[in-house]
Design a protein around this motif. Structure first.
Motif, short mmCIF file in Angstrom:
data_model
loop_
_atom_site.label_atom_id
_atom_site.label_comp_id
_atom_site.label_asym_id
_atom_site.label_seq_id
_atom_site.Cartn_x
_atom_site.Cartn_y
_atom_site.Cartn_z
N ALA A 193 -6.71 -2.12 0.31
CA ALA A 193 -5.57 -2.76 -0.35
C ALA A 193 -4.88 -3.76 0.57
O ALA A 193 -4.22 -4.69 0.08
CB ALA A 193 -4.57 -1.70 -0.81
N TYR A 194 -5.01 -3.59 1.88
CA TYR A 194 -4.35 -4.51 2.81
C TYR A 194 -4.93 -5.92 2.68
O TYR A 194 -4.22 -6.91 2.86
CB TYR A 194 -4.51 -4.02 4.24
CG TYR A 194 -3.73 -4.83 5.25
CD1 TYR A 194 -2.40 -4.53 5.55
CD2 TYR A 194 -4.31 -5.92 5.90
CE1 TYR A 194 -1.68 -5.28 6.45
CE2 TYR A 194 -3.59 -6.68 6.82
CZ TYR A 194 -2.28 -6.36 7.09
OH TYR A 194 -1.57 -7.12 7.99
N GLN A 464 1.11 -5.76 -13.81
CA GLN A 464 2.08 -4.87 -13.19
C GLN A 464 1.42 -3.59 -12.68
O GLN A 464 1.78 -3.08 -11.61
CB GLN A 464 3.18 -4.53 -14.20
CG GLN A 464 4.13 -5.68 -14.49
CD GLN A 464 4.85 -6.19 -13.25
OE1 GLN A 464 5.26 -5.40 -12.39
NE2 GLN A 464 4.99 -7.50 -13.14
N ARG A 465 0.46 -3.08 -13.45
CA ARG A 465 -0.24 -1.87 -13.00
C ARG A 465 -1.02 -2.14 -11.72
O ARG A 465 -1.00 -1.33 -10.79
CB ARG A 465 -1.19 -1.38 -14.10
CG ARG A 465 -0.50 -0.80 -15.31
CD ARG A 465 -1.48 -0.03 -16.18
NE ARG A 465 -2.59 -0.85 -16.64
CZ ARG A 465 -2.58 -1.56 -17.77
NH1 ARG A 465 -1.50 -1.55 -18.54
NH2 ARG A 465 -3.63 -2.26 -18.14
N TRP A 466 -1.69 -3.27 -11.66
CA TRP A 466 -2.48 -3.60 -10.47
C TRP A 466 -1.57 -3.85 -9.27
O TRP A 466 -1.85 -3.39 -8.16
CB TRP A 466 -3.35 -4.81 -10.75
CG TRP A 466 -4.18 -5.25 -9.58
CD1 TRP A 466 -4.08 -6.41 -8.88
CD2 TRP A 466 -5.25 -4.52 -8.97
NE1 TRP A 466 -5.00 -6.46 -7.88
CE2 TRP A 466 -5.75 -5.30 -7.90
CE3 TRP A 466 -5.83 -3.28 -9.21
CZ2 TRP A 466 -6.79 -4.89 -7.08
CZ3 TRP A 466 -6.87 -2.86 -8.40
CH2 TRP A 466 -7.34 -3.66 -7.36
N LYS A 467 -0.48 -4.57 -9.50
CA LYS A 467 0.45 -4.86 -8.41
C LYS A 467 1.09 -3.57 -7.89
O LYS A 467 1.25 -3.39 -6.67
CB LYS A 467 1.52 -5.83 -8.88
CG LYS A 467 2.45 -6.35 -7.77
CD LYS A 467 3.38 -7.40 -8.32
CE LYS A 467 4.27 -7.96 -7.21
NZ LYS A 467 5.13 -6.92 -6.60
N ASP A 471 0.87 -2.10 -4.10
CA ASP A 471 2.07 -1.81 -3.31
C ASP A 471 2.09 -0.36 -2.85
O ASP A 471 2.55 -0.05 -1.76
CB ASP A 471 3.33 -2.11 -4.14
CG ASP A 471 3.51 -3.59 -4.40
OD1 ASP A 471 2.90 -4.39 -3.67
OD2 ASP A 471 4.24 -3.95 -5.34
N ALA A 472 1.60 0.55 -3.71
CA ALA A 472 1.60 1.97 -3.35
C ALA A 472 0.48 2.32 -2.38
O ALA A 472 0.60 3.27 -1.60
CB ALA A 472 1.46 2.82 -4.61
N THR A 473 -0.59 1.54 -2.40
CA THR A 473 -1.78 1.86 -1.59
C THR A 473 -1.79 1.12 -0.26
O THR A 473 -2.29 1.66 0.74
CB THR A 473 -3.06 1.53 -2.38
OG1 THR A 473 -3.00 2.16 -3.66
CG2 THR A 473 -4.30 2.00 -1.64
#
Length: 662
Positions: A193-194, A464-467, A471-473
Motif C-alpha cells: 500500500a505504501y 472511497q472504499r479503495w482510498k 489509508d488503513a493499510t
C-alpha cells in the motif's frame, strides 16, 4: 566476486539498468513546518524526522528549537542523537565535536528524569569509544538499565558510531531485536500500500445533450398540432350540422380511441434503445473504430485486458472471457482513456477504477445484464393489441364522421369535408411522429442523466472504499524505516558470520542502499524515496582490505537474492567518482587498478515529482543521506586518496576519546 588475487570484477548486479515501474508522492504534512511555527512544533517535527531516518533535517529543526529557547533533557537527548545518527566519529567536524562537548557539560543543569539519564549514558558511550572491552562494563550496565524507548533509540542511532569491542558487546542484542521487529505490524500484507499512488477521483461519461433533430421536432410540433385540431374541428362541425347525434358519438369514439392509442403507442414506439437513438442521431458507436492510440490509451487497454483476465465468471477461462467481452472492454477502455487523458495523470492512478469496472462486468454477467444496458423488457402483447385496436377505431370514427359530414349535404360541403379529412390525417400523422420523437428524446435525456448519476455514485463509492483501504493499510514512515533498519542489521549479521568476522576485526563499515531494477517507489512530501526493490551493498573495512557484499532485497517480504561478494585491497581502489545528472540521477563510480570501473546507480532523478513547495536540492540531499551515500562516499574517497595510511587515522584503537566537560 573476486579472483585469487583479491581483485574484483564486475557483474550484472553492479551495472544493471534501473527501470521505474511506478512512483508516487503521498500528500502528507508530517514534515511540514509553517513559517510561524513555535519552537515546540519544530522540535516535534525534528523528532519525527529523526525517527523516520532523516537525521540531517532533524538536526536543523531541533537546533532551531533550542536556539529559540526550547531546551530540556529530552530535547537535548534527541539533538545529540540527531548529531550522531548515521555518522562515525570521524564524520564530525571540529565545531560539532565542540558543540557536543559543551552539551555534555550542561547535562547537570537539567532536572533529574529518564531523559537526563539517557543523555548522560549517551555521552558516556562516546567517551568509551576506543576503550578496551573490559573497561566498558559500567556504561553498558547503565545502558541496559535505561527504559526501552531511550535504550533502543541509542542503539539505533549510534550504530555507526559504536565500534570494536563496545559494538561486539551490544551486537547480539541488536540482532535479536532486529529479528523480532522485522515482520512486526503485518509487514508482508501492508508494504504494497505504501507504493500505491493516490487514486484519482471518480469520473463518468457525461450524458449527451438533446439532439438537433429533437429541437427541430419540438419547434415543428405546435404547427402540426394546430393544423390537426383545426382540421378535426372542421370535420366535426360538418358532421354535427348533418347529424348532431351521430357526430357526438363519432367524436367521443375518436377522442377515446386517440387517447388509448397515444398512451399505448408511447409505450410501444416511444422508447427505442440507445443503439437505435445513437444511429438515428448520427453519433458514432462506442465500439466504432477508435483513433490511433497514444501511450496512455495503450496502457489503459492493457490494464483492462489484465483485470478482465483475472476476474472471470465461473465457467469461463481467461481467454474465453476476454473473447466474450471484447466490445465491452473496448468501450470501457475508450471511455476511461477519454475521461483521464491528462498530462499529470498516470494509469496507476486510474487502476482502481479499471479493476472496479472489471469486477462490475463479471457481476453483470452473473446477473444476466452484461449486454442489456438499460434492462428494458419487451412491450407486452396486450399493449400492442390495444394500440392497434385503438388506431383502427380512430380511423373508423374519422371515416364515419366524414361519411356523416357529406351525407345529404349541399355541393360545397363534401369538398370541405375531404379537405378536413386529408388535413387531419396528414397533420395527425406528422404530429404523432413529432410528439413521439420529442417524448422519446426527453426520456433518453432523463434516462442518461439518471444513469450518469447512478454510475458516478457507484464509482465514487468504489473510490472511497479503495482510498479508505489504502489509508488503513499504508505503513507509516516510522514502520518503513524500522523494517529497513532491521533488514540491514540482519544482512550485516549474516555477512559477519559468513566471513567469520567480529566487530573487533573491523575498522568501520558502511551500508549503501540503492534502487534495484524494476522497482516501485514512493515517499511522503519532504521525505526520502523508498523502494519496493533494493540493492543493499555492505562495505566491511578490515586491516587486510575491503570486503564488499551486495544483495537484492524484495522489501515486501524481506527476501534476498543474487548475493555477490568482492574483495580488494586498499591500494586497489584508485578513485571514486560521482556523476550527477538532473534527468537521470546519481551514479557512484568505483575505479579499481586491476579491474573495470563499476557504476552504481544510487538514486534516480526526482525533479518531476516535486511538490510546489519542495526544493529539488533538499529532497536530493535527504534521499542520498537516507541511502547512506554521503557516509559511503566519504569513506571510499578517503581510501582512494590515502590508501593504507587511511587505516592509521581510522583505527578505533587510535581514536582520541571524547572528553566530557566537567
Amino acid at each position: 566476486m573476486s579472483d585469487s588475487n583479491g581483485a574484483a570484477y564486475s557483474s550484472a548486479a553492479y551495472d544493471s539498468t534501473i527501470g521505474i515501474q511506478a512512483e508516487t508522492v503521498h500528500n502528507s504534512n508530517v514534515y511540514v513546518v509553517h513559517p510561524g511555527a513555535s519552537p515546540q512544533e519544530k522540535y516535534r517535527v525534528g523528532v519525527r524526522l529523526l525517527e523516520d531516518g532523516i537525521p540531517s533535517r532533524a538536526r536543523e529543526m531541533i537546533t532551531d528549537a533550542i536556539g529559540h529557547g526550547y531546551d530540556s533533557a529530552e530535547v537535548r537527548f534527541h539533538w545529540v542523537l540527531a548529531m550522531l545518527s548515521a555518522r562515525t566519529y570521524h564524520d564530525l567536524s571540529a565545531e560539532e565535536v565542540q558543540r557536543l562537548h559543551y552539551a555534555s557539560g550542561i547535562v547537570r543543569t537539567y532536572a533529574e528524569n529518564e531523559w537526563k539519564e539517557a543523555l548522560r549514558v549517551t555521552f558516556d558511550l562516546l567517551a568509551a569509544l576506543g576503550t578496551a572491552s573490559g573497561e566498558t562494563g559500567p556504561v553498558l550496565k547503565q545502558l541496559q538499565d535505561l527504559p526501552s524507548r531511550q535504550h533502543n533509540a541509542i542503539l539505533r542511532h549510534l550504530d555507526l558510531m559504536l565500534t570494536g569491542g563496545l559494538k561486539d558487546d551490544l551486537w547480539a542484542e541488536t540482532v535479536e531485536r532486529a529479528w523480532a521487529e522485522r515482520f512486526d505490524n503485518d509487514r508482508a500484507q501492508r508494504v504494497w500500500a505504501y507504493f500505491e499512488p493516490a487514486p484519482i477521483g471518480a469520473r463518468a461519461a457525461l450524458p449527451r445533450p438533446s439532439t438537433a433533430a429533437a429541437a427541430t421536432a419540438q419547434a415543428a410540433l405546435p404547427v402540426r398540432v394546430v393544423l390537426f385540431v383545426v382540421s378535426s374541428v372542421v370535420l366535426g362541425v360538418l358532421a354535427w350540422i348533418a347529424n348532431p347525434t351521430q357526430a357526438i358519438v363519432e367524436s367521443l369514439m375518436a377522442l377515446g380511441a386517440g387517447r388509448i392509442a397515444a398512451r399505448c403507442g408511447l409505450r410501444w414506439w416511444g422508447r427505442e434503445s440507445r443503439q437505435d437513438l445513437t444511429v438515428e442521431a448520427g453519433v458514432p458507436q462506442p465500439h466504432s473504430p477508435a483513433p490511433a492510440e497514444d501511450g496512455f490509451t495503450k496502457r489503459v487497454h492493457r490494464n483492462f485486458d489484465h483485470y478482465f483476465s483475472v476476474r472471470t465468471p465461473y465457467g469461463f477461462t481467461p481467454d474465453a472471457w476476454l473473447a466474450h467481452t471484447t466490445e465491452v472492454r473496448s468501450d470501457l477502455a475508450a471511455e476511461i482513456a477519454d475521461l483521464y487523458r491528462e498530462s499529470r495523470i498516470s494509469v496507476d492512478q486510474v487502476t482502481w477504477l479499471i479493476r472496479y469496472l472489471a469486477e462490475e462486468a463479471r457481476n453483470r454477467h452473473n446477473n444476466g445484464t452484461l449486454f442489456d444496458q438499460h434492462r428494458q423488457g419487451r412491450t407486452p402483447a396486450r399493449t400492442k393489441a390495444m394500440t392497434v385496436v385503438a388506431l383502427a377505431v380512430l380511423v373508423a370514427a374519422a371515416l364515419s364522421g366524414f361519411g356523416t359530414a357529406v351525407s345529404g349535404a349541399a355541393q360545397p360541403r363534401p369538398l370541405w369535408a375531404i379537405l378536413a379529412l386529408l388535413g387531419a390525417a396528414w397533420s395527425g400523422h406528422a404530429a404523432a411522429h413529432l410528439w413521439l420523437e420529442v417524448r422519446r428524446e426527453r426520456h433518453r435525456v432523463a434516462r442518461d442523466a439518471r444513469e450518469y448519476q447512478e454510475e458516478l455514485a457507484a464509482r465514487q463509492n468504489a473510490h472511497q472504499r479503495w482510498k479508505a483501504l489504502l489509508d488503513a493499510t499504508r505503513p507509516s514512515e516510522l514502520e518503513m524505516e524500522t523494517w529497513l533498519t532491521c533488514d540491514k542489521t540482519s544482512f550485516v549479521d549474516e555477512a559477519l558470520r559468513h566471513h567469520r568476522l567480529t566487530w573487533r576485526d573491523l575498522i568501520t563499515h558502511t551500508i549503501l542502499i540503492a534502487p534495484a531494477p524494476s522497482y516501485r517507489r514512493g515517499r511522503v512530501r519532504g521525505g526520502p524515496w523508498r523502494y519496493s526493490h533494493y540493492v543493499i551493498r555492505l562495505f566491511l573495512f578490515t586491516r587486510d582490505g575491503i570486503r564488499e557484499i551486495s544483495s537484492e532485497l524484495k522489501f515486501s517480504d524481506a527476501t534476498r537474492e543474487n548475493e555477490q561478494r568482492s574483495n580488494y585491497r586498499f591500494d586497489a581502489l584508485s578513485s571514486v567518482q560521482v556523476t550527477e545528472n538532473v534527468d537521470v540521477g546519481y551514479d557512484l563510480e568505483l575505479v579499481l587498478t586491476n579491474g573495470p570501473a563499476r557504476k552504481i546507480r544510487v538514486k534516480d532523478a526526482d525533479a518531476h515529482q516535486l511538490a510546489s513547495d519542495e526544493s529539488a536540492q533538499e529532497i536530493s540531499e535527504i534521499s542520498l543521506s537516507a541511502a547512506g551515500f554521503t557516509h559511503t562516499f566519504r569513506l571510499l574517497e578517503g581510501i582512494a586518496a590515502d590508501g593504507k595510511s587511511w587505516i592509521e587515522r581510522h583505527n578505533p584503537d587510535n581514536l582520541t576519546p571524547f572528553q566530557i566537560a566537567d
